[in-house]
Design a protein around this motif. Structure first.
Motif, mmCIF file in Angstrom:
data_model
loop_
_atom_site.group_PDB
_atom_site.id
_atom_site.type_symbol
_atom_site.label_atom_id
_atom_site.label_comp_id
_atom_site.label_asym_id
_atom_site.label_seq_id
_atom_site.Cartn_x
_atom_site.Cartn_y
_atom_site.Cartn_z
ATOM 1 N N ASP A 70 99.618 64.709 51.222
ATOM 2 C CA ASP A 70 100.145 63.325 51.665
ATOM 3 C C ASP A 70 99.480 62.854 52.893
ATOM 4 O OD1 ASP A 70 101.985 63.124 49.589
ATOM 5 O OD2 ASP A 70 103.683 64.252 50.685
ATOM 6 N N HIS A 71 99.155 61.590 53.154
ATOM 7 C CA HIS A 71 98.621 60.924 54.179
ATOM 8 C C HIS A 71 98.804 59.470 54.322
ATOM 9 C CE1 HIS A 71 95.515 60.498 51.216
ATOM 10 N NE2 HIS A 71 94.923 59.495 51.744
ATOM 11 N N GLU A 72 98.485 58.952 55.238
ATOM 12 C CA GLU A 72 98.485 57.558 55.493
ATOM 13 C C GLU A 72 97.177 56.942 54.939
ATOM 14 O OE1 GLU A 72 99.407 53.982 58.626
ATOM 15 O OE2 GLU A 72 100.399 55.876 58.889
ATOM 16 N N HIS A 73 97.202 55.867 54.205
ATOM 17 C CA HIS A 73 95.779 55.588 53.494
ATOM 18 C C HIS A 73 95.013 54.690 54.825
ATOM 19 C CE1 HIS A 73 96.247 56.829 49.472
ATOM 20 N NE2 HIS A 73 97.468 56.397 49.500
ATOM 21 N N ILE A 74 93.699 54.943 54.599
ATOM 22 C CA ILE A 74 92.881 54.064 55.706
ATOM 23 C C ILE A 74 91.942 53.206 54.859
ATOM 24 C CG2 ILE A 74 91.075 54.106 57.551
ATOM 25 C CD1 ILE A 74 92.227 56.754 58.291
ATOM 26 N N TRP A 75 92.373 51.969 54.575
ATOM 27 C CA TRP A 75 91.700 50.938 53.397
ATOM 28 C C TRP A 75 90.229 50.615 53.938
ATOM 29 C CZ3 TRP A 75 93.599 52.289 48.996
ATOM 30 C CH2 TRP A 75 94.866 52.574 48.511
ATOM 31 N N ASP A 76 89.096 50.677 53.423
ATOM 32 C CA ASP A 76 88.008 49.955 53.514
ATOM 33 C C ASP A 76 87.676 48.994 52.326
ATOM 34 O OD1 ASP A 76 87.149 51.579 55.899
ATOM 35 O OD2 ASP A 76 86.328 52.962 54.507
ATOM 36 N N ALA A 77 87.486 47.725 52.759
ATOM 37 C CA ALA A 77 87.314 46.636 51.882
ATOM 38 C C ALA A 77 86.025 46.864 51.124
ATOM 39 C CB ALA A 77 87.463 45.142 52.421
ATOM 40 N N LEU A 78 85.979 46.971 50.002
ATOM 41 C CA LEU A 78 84.588 47.121 49.058
ATOM 42 C C LEU A 78 84.196 45.822 48.537
ATOM 43 C CD1 LEU A 78 85.410 50.118 46.859
ATOM 44 C CD2 LEU A 78 84.483 50.170 48.945
ATOM 45 N N GLU A 79 85.106 45.014 48.115
ATOM 46 C CA GLU A 79 84.629 43.692 47.318
ATOM 47 C C GLU A 79 85.792 42.642 47.463
ATOM 48 O OE1 GLU A 79 82.881 42.857 43.182
ATOM 49 O OE2 GLU A 79 84.653 43.660 43.128
ATOM 50 N N GLN A 80 85.378 41.321 47.674
ATOM 51 C CA GLN A 80 86.431 40.280 47.558
ATOM 52 C C GLN A 80 85.710 39.299 46.755
ATOM 53 O OE1 GLN A 80 86.517 37.514 51.388
ATOM 54 N NE2 GLN A 80 88.719 38.821 51.559
ATOM 55 N N LYS A 81 86.731 38.856 45.794
ATOM 56 C CA LYS A 81 86.395 37.816 44.907
ATOM 57 C C LYS A 81 87.184 36.529 45.146
ATOM 58 C CE LYS A 81 85.116 40.526 40.969
ATOM 59 N NZ LYS A 81 85.516 41.063 39.717
ATOM 60 N N ASP A 82 86.363 35.275 45.478
ATOM 61 C CA ASP A 82 87.219 33.919 45.521
ATOM 62 C C ASP A 82 87.495 33.370 44.270
ATOM 63 O OD1 ASP A 82 88.029 31.385 46.371
ATOM 64 O OD2 ASP A 82 86.823 31.631 48.155
ATOM 65 N N TYR A 83 88.787 33.106 43.866
ATOM 66 C CA TYR A 83 88.744 32.262 42.506
ATOM 67 C C TYR A 83 89.162 30.751 42.882
ATOM 68 C CZ TYR A 83 89.193 36.846 40.241
ATOM 69 O OH TYR A 83 88.740 38.193 39.912
ATOM 70 N N ARG B 270 89.529 55.844 52.525
ATOM 71 C CA ARG B 270 88.187 56.343 52.957
ATOM 72 C C ARG B 270 88.516 57.937 52.886
ATOM 73 N NH1 ARG B 270 87.726 54.744 59.403
ATOM 74 N NH2 ARG B 270 87.454 52.660 58.157
ATOM 75 N N LEU B 271 89.826 58.357 52.767
ATOM 76 C CA LEU B 271 90.424 59.671 53.050
ATOM 77 C C LEU B 271 90.483 60.265 51.752
ATOM 78 C CD1 LEU B 271 93.120 59.479 55.529
ATOM 79 C CD2 LEU B 271 90.756 59.978 55.807
ATOM 80 N N CYS B 272 90.993 59.604 50.668
ATOM 81 C CA CYS B 272 91.260 60.103 49.375
ATOM 82 C C CYS B 272 90.275 59.579 47.986
ATOM 83 C CB CYS B 272 92.787 60.126 48.924
ATOM 84 S SG CYS B 272 93.318 58.502 48.673
ATOM 85 N N GLY B 273 89.816 58.227 48.410
ATOM 86 C CA GLY B 273 89.134 57.588 47.385
ATOM 87 C C GLY B 273 89.963 56.694 46.604
ATOM 88 N N MET B 274 91.126 56.624 46.689
ATOM 89 C CA MET B 274 92.017 55.914 46.006
ATOM 90 C C MET B 274 91.717 54.151 45.969
ATOM 91 S SD MET B 274 96.326 55.500 46.320
ATOM 92 C CE MET B 274 97.091 54.200 45.201
ATOM 93 N N LEU B 275 91.750 53.498 44.760
ATOM 94 C CA LEU B 275 91.548 52.026 44.903
ATOM 95 C C LEU B 275 92.736 51.116 44.826
ATOM 96 C CD1 LEU B 275 88.636 52.115 42.191
ATOM 97 C CD2 LEU B 275 88.284 51.977 44.690
ATOM 98 N N HIS B 276 92.817 50.081 45.587
ATOM 99 C CA HIS B 276 94.019 49.493 45.569
ATOM 100 C C HIS B 276 93.421 47.869 45.792
ATOM 101 C CE1 HIS B 276 97.657 47.574 47.169
ATOM 102 N NE2 HIS B 276 97.039 47.319 48.416
#
Length: 73
Positions: A2-15, A38-44
């Motif tokens: 268990d950890h607190e996710h550290i999110w890195d933006a990979l892609e942004q789509k403007d609709y 960046r810790l576990c590779g989970m996508l969100h």
């Protein structure tokens, strides 16, 4: 682990302006951002802006986005 996710933006789509019920005023553009922990590779995904309806179809992780995350590692 268990950890607190550290999110890195990979892609942004403007609709663009998707909510056309603005009664003549402008609406905030609908933008979806794909993140990877960046810790576990989970996508969100997260969205912001105005959307008329249920944006859940835009928040599902696609196979193309999984492939993108693998290439960017």
């Amino acid at each position: 682990m268990d950890h607190e996710h550290i999110w890195d933006a990979l892609e942004q789509k403007d609709y663009g302006e998707m909510d056309y019920c603005s009664y003549g005023g402008s609406v905030e553009r609908f933008v979806v951002t794909l993140y990877r922990c960046r810790l576990c590779g989970m996508l969100h995904k997260e969205c912001r802006g105005d959307f008329n309806g249920d944006p859940s179809e835009y928040l599902e992780i696609t196979d193309d986005e999984r492939a993108l995350a693998d290439r960017i590692q």
